[in-house]
Write a protein that holds these residues in place. Sequence first.
Motif, PDB file in Angstrom:
ATOM      1  N   GLN A  10      -7.376 -35.651   2.261  1.00 46.95           N
ATOM      2  CA  GLN A  10      -6.241 -35.350   3.160  1.00 46.95           C
ATOM      3  C   GLN A  10      -5.293 -34.321   2.558  1.00 46.95           C
ATOM      4  N   GLU A  11      -5.398 -34.112   1.238  1.00 46.31           N
ATOM      5  CA  GLU A  11      -4.531 -33.129   0.590  1.00 46.31           C
ATOM      6  C   GLU A  11      -4.641 -31.748   1.262  1.00 46.31           C
ATOM      7  N   PHE A  12      -5.850 -31.416   1.721  1.00 44.48           N
ATOM      8  CA  PHE A  12      -6.020 -30.126   2.420  1.00 44.48           C
ATOM      9  C   PHE A  12      -5.167 -30.059   3.685  1.00 44.48           C
ATOM     10  N   PHE A  13      -5.058 -31.210   4.350  1.00 44.30           N
ATOM     11  CA  PHE A  13      -4.413 -31.221   5.666  1.00 44.30           C
ATOM     12  C   PHE A  13      -2.897 -31.355   5.571  1.00 44.30           C
ATOM     13  N   THR A  14      -2.425 -31.784   4.393  1.00 42.36           N
ATOM     14  CA  THR A  14      -0.977 -31.893   4.204  1.00 42.36           C
ATOM     15  C   THR A  14      -0.456 -30.704   3.386  1.00 42.36           C
ATOM     16  N   ALA A  15      -1.362 -29.829   2.938  1.00 40.86           N
ATOM     17  CA  ALA A  15      -0.971 -28.721   2.047  1.00 40.86           C
ATOM     18  C   ALA A  15       0.022 -27.780   2.730  1.00 40.86           C
ATOM     19  N   HIS A  16       0.962 -27.304   1.952  1.00 42.62           N
ATOM     20  CA  HIS A  16       1.948 -26.351   2.468  1.00 42.62           C
ATOM     21  C   HIS A  16       1.235 -25.073   2.930  1.00 42.62           C
ATOM     22  N   GLY A  17       1.539 -24.632   4.153  1.00 36.11           N
ATOM     23  CA  GLY A  17       1.048 -23.335   4.638  1.00 36.11           C
ATOM     24  C   GLY A  17      -0.416 -23.296   5.052  1.00 36.11           C
ATOM     25  N   VAL A  18      -1.072 -24.464   5.144  1.00 32.55           N
ATOM     26  CA  VAL A  18      -2.494 -24.422   5.542  1.00 32.55           C
ATOM     27  C   VAL A  18      -2.630 -23.892   6.985  1.00 32.55           C
ATOM     28  N   SER A  19      -3.643 -23.067   7.224  1.00 31.42           N
ATOM     29  CA  SER A  19      -3.895 -22.621   8.605  1.00 31.42           C
ATOM     30  C   SER A  19      -5.317 -23.023   8.989  1.00 31.42           C
ATOM     31  N   PHE A  20      -5.487 -23.346  10.265  1.00 34.00           N
ATOM     32  CA  PHE A  20      -6.776 -23.883  10.742  1.00 34.00           C
ATOM     33  C   PHE A  20      -7.390 -22.990  11.812  1.00 34.00           C
ATOM     34  N   ILE A  21      -8.718 -22.868  11.754  1.00 34.98           N
ATOM     35  CA  ILE A  21      -9.456 -22.195  12.844  1.00 34.98           C
ATOM     36  C   ILE A  21     -10.646 -23.086  13.222  1.00 34.98           C
ATOM     37  N   PRO A  22     -10.671 -23.628  14.449  1.00 37.53           N
ATOM     38  CA  PRO A  22     -11.853 -24.397  14.864  1.00 37.53           C
ATOM     39  C   PRO A  22     -12.975 -23.434  15.273  1.00 37.53           C
ATOM     40  N   ARG A  23     -14.201 -23.734  14.834  1.00 31.18           N
ATOM     41  CA  ARG A  23     -15.319 -22.836  15.129  1.00 31.18           C
ATOM     42  C   ARG A  23     -16.535 -23.641  15.610  1.00 31.18           C
ATOM     43  N   PRO A  24     -16.689 -23.820  16.923  1.00 30.80           N
ATOM     44  CA  PRO A  24     -17.930 -24.439  17.422  1.00 30.80           C
ATOM     45  C   PRO A  24     -19.099 -23.523  17.036  1.00 30.80           C
ATOM     46  N   VAL A  35     -22.779 -28.884  16.385  1.00 30.42           N
ATOM     47  CA  VAL A  35     -21.842 -29.035  15.267  1.00 30.42           C
ATOM     48  C   VAL A  35     -20.668 -28.072  15.451  1.00 30.42           C
ATOM     49  N   THR A  36     -19.468 -28.595  15.182  1.00 31.69           N
ATOM     50  CA  THR A  36     -18.268 -27.748  15.179  1.00 31.69           C
ATOM     51  C   THR A  36     -17.668 -27.825  13.791  1.00 31.69           C
TER      52      THR A  36
END
Length: 389
Positions: A270-284, A183-184
Amino acid sequence: MKTNLLKNKKIAIVGGGMAGLTLARLLQMQNVEVKVYERDFNRDVRVQGSTLDLHEGTGLEAMKRAGLLEEFYKNHRAAASEMLLVDRALNIKFDDHGFAKFTSETRPEIDRAPLRDILLNSLHPHTVVWDSRFSSMEKENTGWRIQFKNGTTAYADVVVAADGANSQVRPYLSSLKPVYSGVTLLQGDIDEAAKNTPGLFTFAKGGKVMAFDDEKMIGYGSKGDGSIMFVAAFKCSQSWLSECGIDFKNQDQVLSWFKKEFSTWSEGWQEFFTAHGVSFIPRPQYYFPLDQKWETQNNLTMIGDAAHRMPPFAGEGANVAMQDSFELADVLTNGRFSDIKAALAYFEQDMITRGADATRMTLENTEKMFSKTSLEQMLSFFKNVHGAK
Ligand SMILES: Cc1cc2nc3c(=O)[nH]c(=O)nc-3n(C[C@H](O)[C@H](O)[C@H](O)COP(=O)(O)OP(=O)(O)OC[C@H]3O[C@@H](n4cnc5c(N)ncnc54)[C@H](O)[C@@H]3O)c2cc1C
């Protein structure tokens, strides 16, 4: 008489997370000379992650032994314990708002930033040496000369690795590699959530939301500072991250991946992914083998994720990490062991067993949460736990 095995010794804790800071506090309460070497440039530089629930006997016990329980309760957030369980279409299947008694009383929640502040504020001034990213160490006299990336060095008689899941100190004790869980998760952080993701922010009613379906999950919760952290977790191969070609700084790329990967889920997410200033960290998500062992040394040990990293699907990682801290502080200062190596051998054997138990429980939960019947299983779990109709 109690013999403190660390009397007149210098202790270096590498990593100022929950495990490292708790240990530093407990050792200072026994007058031990301790420094925490932390890679962050200062205490404010990094967004702290998810809200944590501390458990009786582990995380809460650590705060009690550290004399910080009162401070903890001043800062905990009862509302964060309240939860909605939903399906992929955002239909509410279970709502414990107003009767989250079990969780708020026995597993109170606190945001990581205030928890870290409580621990930092409890330490003597200059205990934490910021901007000290561990790069290597070598034996010197009976201890270690530690080398930091910024070019500085420090001597310690005993080193404790508390530098988290990707510990750079761990290889000095064990060469065992972690196992991929299958799981990632993609972590997202959104500031000013009421403004930037108003639909999902309001939906959560100040608590947390967990959605299981389709062998995937999304979970989120709002924090006391008005931000939201969410995770979208899914099954994929170990090489997915290196092969997916996604630039996680590019919101459009992440959104189009989400639309494909979570294609059967409501567009509301999808609101999370279009939100202003969202930053992402992928974590396997990885874990250490349950039967791991290593040869005990007389001047080096490890605690927390460095010793037993595991996926977050049972909410045990920080709790076990904080228990490691009080168990380690105890064996080194309780006068029951003749020397440091004997104390560490006892501690490590117990820690490996506890870590393996928590990992086993986590893997069982992971299996359930990412199964085809995850929603039904989680619904029945929460109904049982809360004694709900
Ligand atoms: C999305 C998510 C949700 C989670 N939810 C929960 C939960 O609800 N409950 C729970 O109990 N656990 C949870 N966990 C697990 C929990 O975060 C960890 O188990 C816990 O933080 C481990 O504490 P630690 O002190 O060992 O490591 P960390 O908290 O990772 O701290 C390590 C510290 O070492 C520092 N460091 C790293 N490398 C170096 C270096 N080379 N030199 C110097 N310093 C270094 C880091 O900057 C950091 O400050 C979650 C984890 C994730 C990813």
